[in-house]
Design an enzyme around this catalytic site. Structure first.
Site, PDB file in Angstrom:
ATOM      1  N   LYS A 162       0.641  -1.252  -0.039  1.00 10.56           N
ATOM      2  CA  LYS A 162      -0.094   0.037   0.118  1.00 10.56           C
ATOM      3  C   LYS A 162       0.754   1.371  -0.032  1.00 10.56           C
ATOM      4  O   LYS A 162       2.032   1.065   0.613  1.00 10.56           O
ATOM      5  CB  LYS A 162      -1.019   0.100   1.190  1.00 10.56           C
ATOM      6  CG  LYS A 162      -0.254   0.189   2.616  1.00 10.56           C
ATOM      7  CD  LYS A 162       0.052   1.565   2.892  1.00 10.56           C
ATOM      8  CE  LYS A 162       0.878   1.799   4.301  1.00 10.56           C
ATOM      9  NZ  LYS A 162       1.107   3.028   4.355  1.00 10.56           N
TER      10      LYS A 162
ATOM     11  N   VAL B 259      11.027  -4.340   3.602  1.00 14.10           N
ATOM     12  CA  VAL B 259      10.837  -4.397   4.994  1.00 14.10           C
ATOM     13  C   VAL B 259      11.062  -2.900   5.587  1.00 14.10           C
ATOM     14  O   VAL B 259      11.826  -2.511   5.248  1.00 14.10           O
ATOM     15  CB  VAL B 259      11.857  -5.367   5.639  1.00 14.10           C
ATOM     16  CG1 VAL B 259      11.528  -5.632   7.317  1.00 14.10           C
ATOM     17  CG2 VAL B 259      11.556  -6.897   5.063  1.00 14.10           C
TER      18      VAL B 259
ATOM     19  N   GLY C  65       4.151  -4.194   4.329  1.00 12.13           N
ATOM     20  CA  GLY C  65       4.392  -5.556   4.023  1.00 12.13           C
ATOM     21  C   GLY C  65       3.859  -6.581   5.054  1.00 12.13           C
ATOM     22  O   GLY C  65       3.230  -7.561   4.848  1.00 12.13           O
TER      23      GLY C  65
ATOM     24  N   ALA D  48       0.161  -6.804   4.899  1.00 10.72           N
ATOM     25  CA  ALA D  48      -0.325  -7.474   3.805  1.00 10.72           C
ATOM     26  C   ALA D  48       0.184  -9.125   3.980  1.00 10.72           C
ATOM     27  O   ALA D  48      -0.899  -9.936   3.510  1.00 10.72           O
ATOM     28  CB  ALA D  48       0.734  -7.344   2.400  1.00 10.72           C
TER      29      ALA D  48
ATOM     30  N   ASP E 262      -3.528  -1.082   8.519  1.00  9.98           N
ATOM     31  CA  ASP E 262      -3.283  -1.317   7.165  1.00  9.98           C
ATOM     32  C   ASP E 262      -3.911  -2.579   6.773  1.00  9.98           C
ATOM     33  O   ASP E 262      -4.014  -2.771   5.688  1.00  9.98           O
ATOM     34  CB  ASP E 262      -1.934  -1.169   6.927  1.00  9.98           C
ATOM     35  CG  ASP E 262      -1.175   0.336   7.156  1.00  9.98           C
ATOM     36  OD1 ASP E 262      -2.084   1.315   7.136  1.00  9.98           O
ATOM     37  OD2 ASP E 262      -0.339   0.407   7.368  1.00  9.98           O
TER      38      ASP E 262
END
Length: 320
Positions: A19, A109, A115, A118, A150
């Site tokens: 994102k 990272v 990440g 996700a 997120d």
């Protein structure tokens, strides 16, 4: 629909995107220890792949692109993917389930690209499919919100507003095909440190954040120059104050022909919005020549979490 209704299988692979924040408005620190946010998310074409399979005990196994440093990614139960898995089990009252979680990382990272979120979103969907749990979209989004700001957006994808701590997501009209040159940095940047410095620099009287109407109109128009003029991140100034060397990346990006340069989230990844597909490849080439060898091209918006089905050979991927 996020959730699926496939029968139980030996393993399931789910892909989730990175994102970025086209707008990140940050309010004053609240009594609960959180800053209220008003953000516009966009999912872009950098991905994490999570494969789950039944196993007696929980375990995490990492692989990744050659230039990614995975040393700081936990492989114990503090990994957000395991926390997501356990939350799904609690939701369904499962006390005797566990899984092997294989994460192939393609998102830098600690780069402000979410990440870890996700991974959590991909794990929720993958285990839902593996165990044929048929979790509702609403419950998946609620579980994601409990895990991190997120995670719900990683489930949703596309372009969306985010309110509260960012977890209250709603799709946003987006008429564009946007092209980003994404420039990560080898050294991460601590999100808590950036927020603390935001508080130090802002002082008292920080106004409540809001998503600008002109940004909404720019997205609907599909005009990259119009969008470039509306990109904003309240965390950019404190992050650049902590890491002033990042200013060179901004300067190099604009010199290379980018329409705008923006910090992704709390950084340190820099996003360069380009006019079109041909332009983004020219910008990337110039950035590599300027010494930013890890610069990559990513389109947006892209869908949120989705299952990956391999047929015939590992390099033949049919996405659904």
């Amino acid at each position: 629909m996020i959730a699926g209704d496939d029968a139980t299988r030996a393993s399931v692979t789910v892909r989730a995107p990175a994102k970025i924040n086209l707008h990140l408005g940050v309010g004053a620190l609240g009594a609960g220890g959180f800053h209220p946010l008003a953000t516009v998310y966009q999912a872009i074409g950098l991905y994490e792949d999570v494969t789950v399979s039944d196993q007696q005990d929980w375990s995490v196994h990492l692989t990744g692109e050659a230039d990614l440093d995975l040393a700081d990614v936990p492989v114990d139960e503090s990994n957000l993917a395991v926390r997501a898995a356990r939350a799904l089990c609690v939701h369904h009252g499962l006390t005797d389930h566990a899984a092997r979680i294989e994460i192939r990382k393609g998102i830098p990272v600690a780069g402000g690209l979410a990440g870890g979120s996700a991974d959590a979103a991909a794990t929720l969907l993958a285990l839902d499919r593996l165990w044929d749990l048929r979790t509702s979209d609403e419950d998946l989004l609620r579980l994601g919100a409990d895990l991190g700001s997120d995670v719900p957006f990683a489930l949703l994808g596309g372009t969306a507003t985010g309110l509260g701590r960012g977890e209250e997501v709603a799709p946003l009209e987006d008429g564009g095909d946007w092209w980003w040159c994404v420039v990560p940095h080898a050294e991460g940047l601590s999100t808590p440190a950036v927020y603390r410095h935001f508080d130090e620099l802002s002082g008292d009287g920080v106004p409540p954040p809001a998503v600008p109407d002109e940004l909404r109109r720019a997205l609907a128009s599909g005009d990259p120059e119009r969008l470039a003029a509306q990109l904003h991140n309240d965390l950019q100034a404190p992050a650049l104050d902590l890491r002033p060397e990042l200013r060179r990346t901004f300067d190099d990006g604009v010199a290379a022909g980018a329409l705008a340069a923006l910090l992704s989230g709390s950084g340190p990844t820099v996003l360069l919005l380009c006019a079109d597909q041909a332009g983004v490849h020219e910008v990337r080439r110039a950035m590599v020549e300027a010494g930013h060898e890890r610069a990559v091209v990513a389109p947006g918006p892209v869908p949120g979490v989705h299952e990956v089905v391999y047929e015939n050979a590992p390099d033949t991927r049919n996405l659904r």
